[in-house]
Design a protein around this motif. Structure first.
Motif, PDB file in Angstrom:
ATOM      1  N   UNK A 362       0.827  -1.206   0.000  1.00 50.72           N
ATOM      2  CA  UNK A 362       0.000   0.000   0.000  1.00 50.72           C
ATOM      3  C   UNK A 362       0.864   1.259   0.000  1.00 50.72           C
ATOM      4  N   UNK A 363       1.925   1.278   0.793  1.00 46.55           N
ATOM      5  CA  UNK A 363       2.834   2.424   0.818  1.00 46.55           C
ATOM      6  C   UNK A 363       3.526   2.587  -0.538  1.00 46.55           C
ATOM      7  N   UNK A 364       3.958   1.482  -1.134  1.00 47.49           N
ATOM      8  CA  UNK A 364       4.640   1.539  -2.427  1.00 47.49           C
ATOM      9  C   UNK A 364       3.738   2.172  -3.489  1.00 47.49           C
ATOM     10  N   UNK A 365       2.466   1.801  -3.490  1.00 45.09           N
ATOM     11  CA  UNK A 365       1.522   2.378  -4.454  1.00 45.09           C
ATOM     12  C   UNK A 365       1.457   3.897  -4.323  1.00 45.09           C
ATOM     13  N   UNK A 366       1.374   4.380  -3.097  1.00 42.10           N
ATOM     14  CA  UNK A 366       1.209   5.822  -2.900  1.00 42.10           C
ATOM     15  C   UNK A 366       2.520   6.572  -3.145  1.00 42.10           C
ATOM     16  N   UNK A 400      -4.617   9.301  -9.346  1.00 37.45           N
ATOM     17  CA  UNK A 400      -3.572   8.314  -9.625  1.00 37.45           C
ATOM     18  C   UNK A 400      -2.195   8.908  -9.428  1.00 37.45           C
ATOM     19  N   UNK A 401      -2.062  10.209  -9.527  1.00 39.54           N
ATOM     20  CA  UNK A 401      -0.791  10.877  -9.271  1.00 39.54           C
ATOM     21  C   UNK A 401      -1.061  12.093  -8.418  1.00 39.54           C
ATOM     22  N   UNK A 402      -0.142  12.403  -7.478  1.00 37.71           N
ATOM     23  CA  UNK A 402      -0.359  13.482  -6.512  1.00 37.71           C
ATOM     24  C   UNK A 402       0.864  14.356  -6.426  1.00 37.71           C
ATOM     25  N   UNK A 403       0.628  15.620  -6.137  1.00 36.55           N
ATOM     26  CA  UNK A 403       1.714  16.461  -5.670  1.00 36.55           C
ATOM     27  C   UNK A 403       1.912  16.154  -4.194  1.00 36.55           C
ATOM     28  N   UNK A 404       3.069  16.433  -3.625  1.00 32.75           N
ATOM     29  CA  UNK A 404       3.264  16.187  -2.189  1.00 32.75           C
ATOM     30  C   UNK A 404       2.237  16.901  -1.327  1.00 32.75           C
ATOM     31  N   UNK A 405       1.878  18.138  -1.704  1.00 33.31           N
ATOM     32  CA  UNK A 405       0.913  18.862  -0.882  1.00 33.31           C
ATOM     33  C   UNK A 405      -0.472  18.229  -0.967  1.00 33.31           C
ATOM     34  N   UNK A 406      -0.881  17.806  -2.175  1.00 33.94           N
ATOM     35  CA  UNK A 406      -2.182  17.156  -2.305  1.00 33.94           C
ATOM     36  C   UNK A 406      -2.225  15.859  -1.494  1.00 33.94           C
TER      37      UNK A 406
END
Length: 503
Positions: A362-366, A400-406
């Motif tokens: 789960x961590x790897x996915x995020x 599916x993709x995030x900025x660090x802040x998001x």
């Protein structure tokens, strides 16, 4: 052949047909030693006392008396010997047409622990023996000492909807002794509040069966679950043998007492109950300490495996020292203590491997979804707009993709929701060139990666992953996490270098 760890029981029977039926029912679950006379069973018991029989005796868990005439066991040498010399053995009487006065007499003399009318429920009988076997192996067999002078005085709670009767009885008991306090309640609901308000001081509860609202047996059943060291006594003015048998065999009561009450008789009963209460407390404390010591080794191993696995996932995102800080925070969050079921789950199942793999996946996915780069400084407006974007998303829809802040805002929202809180309880403040994010209330965490577990749930993994991603996202934004744990709770303060955006 005896299977290692299988509970062994003594069966005192009178007819071969009864023995055969018992062996058909329980032969796969217990090692059965059948005897057709009390003397033969007593001879076997005396042999188990010798050192050369220690191994065999260690699994001996219960004595069954299977009798067509249970009244003959009012004065039983076999049951008396078991009571006096083998107190850990569960004593079970199986008979026809058990009378209430016989049940009360056998309980008062501590000759039996359970009493079933035939035909008995085999699943219930089986569960009692298996539980007694586990308790015998885990608990020390030592005598408990009387509380030292000046120790907090225990309380006996009497529950009855006739206040005149309880008031008179409590006065008599207080005049007769100075060993315990007497408190009274007029309903089961009031009794539960008293137990809560007394904060562990209630050692014995005696309740009437027939009361408006919750009946006495239901009250004792609830106390068995919530306060298992409270000794429970059921009383009634009615000869309800079915109620008494049910309460005894479901493990809800220590004794059954018919009205009218006699203060001197109840005083003797309460003194016996207080001794039993101290034994239960000693067993509980020993089990907790012993389990905690054993789980400490498992926790240390789990910590090392998680640190290694998380460090290998994405070194560019979060350093090993910050992963260690995340795990160290978990160590400070106090959860319920370990018990034997937690230890068995960790040692005899794939729980440890599954925990490491599922959380790591789960961590790897995020981490893989995080977009590199982002803001070098954070403003209040950046944070507020990101929280607004997360809050306005449909439930369950994650990018599916995030900025660090998001991702930071998404993870904080998950942690808040797990505590029944909302993003409106986030507080953002400035101090010099630093911006801090805190919450109004502590965040709740009832279990975590380094806590005792019997199973792994999706909500647990999601909460743990959200907390981990707070650490990872904060690092990518150039900030750091200050955190502290409490009792099933923790607090976070996220600190970032900041710039004020012009209005």
């Amino acid at each position: 052949m005896t299977i290692s760890g299988t509970p062994a029981v003594i069966l005192r029977y009178h007819h071969e047909q009864d023995r055969e039926q018992f062996e058909d029912l329980f032969g796969k679950d217990f090692t059965i030693h059948p005897f057709r006379s009390d003397q033969a069973a007593l001879d076997y018991l005396s042999q188990t006392s010798g050192s050369d029989m220690a191994t065999r005796a260690s699994n001996l868990t219960a004595i069954f008396v299977l009798s067509p005439h249970p009244d003959n066991y009012r004065e039983s040498a076999l049951l008396s010997e078991a009571r006096d010399q083998h107190p850990h053995l569960l004593k079970i009487l199986l008979g026809q047409a058990i009378e209430l006065d016989l049940l009360v007499s056998l309980l008062d003399q501590q000759l039996i622990d359970r009493c079933f009318e035939q035909p008995a429920n085999p699943d219930l009988v089986r569960s009692h023996v298996l539980m007694a076997s586990l308790t015998h192996r885990e608990a020390p067999h030592t005598r408990t000492k009387e509380p030292a002078g000046g120790a907090h005085m225990p309380a006996v709670l009497i529950v009855d909807d006739e206040p005149a009767a309880t008031k008179y009885l409590s006065r008599q008991l207080e005049l007769l002794q100075d060993e315990f306090r007497v408190i009274c309640a007029q309903s089961a609901e009031e009794a539960l509040r008293c137990v809560q308000d007394e904060a562990g001081a209630v050692a014995v509860v005696m309740t009437d069966q027939r009361m408006p609202g919750m009946h006495g047996k239901e009250l004792l059943s609830e106390l068995k679950q919530s306060h298992p060291t409270i000794v429970r006594i059921l009383t009634s003015a009615w000869g309800e043998v079915d109620v008494a048998l049910g309460a005894v065999n479901e493990g809800q009561i220590f004794r059954y007492r018919q009205k009218p009450w006699q203060a001197q008789e109840l005083l003797r009963l309460f003194r016996t109950a207080l001794v039993h209460h101290r034994q239960l407390v000693a067993q509980r404390d020993y089990s907790r300490t012993h389990a905690d010591q054993q789980f400490a080794e498992l926790r240390q191993q789990r910590y090392g495996r998680l640190l290694t696995r998380l460090s290998s996932l994405n070194e560019r995102t979060i350093s090993e020292s910050e992963i260690a800080a995340f795990l160290d925070l978990l160590l400070t969050i106090q959860t319920l203590p370990a018990n034997s079921s937690h230890l068995r789950a960790s040692r005899e199942t794939t729980l440890e491997q599954q925990l490491e793999q599922d959380f790591g996946h789960l961590v790897h996915q995020q981490l893989e979804a995080l977009e590199p780069g982002g803001l070098s400084h954070v403003t209040r407006q950046d944070i507020e707009s990101s929280f607004a974007a997360v809050t306005n998303n449909e439930p369950g829809s994650a990018p599916t993709a995030d900025t660090p802040l998001a991702r930071l805002c998404q993870s904080l929202t998950t942690l808040l929701a797990a505590s029944g809180l909302h993003t409106s309880q986030i507080r953002i403040s400035h101090s010099g060139n630093m911006l801090a994010i805190t919450t109004d209330s502590p965040l709740r965490m009832y279990s975590h990666l380094l806590a005792p577990l019997t199973r792994i749930s999706r909500p647990l993994l999601e909460q743990q992953c959200a907390l981990f991603m707070v650490y990872a996202s904060t690092r990518l934004l150039g900030g750091h996490v200050d955190a502290s744990g409490g009792e099933q709770s923790f607090r976070l303060t996220l600190n970032f270098p900041s710039r004020h955006r012009a209005a």
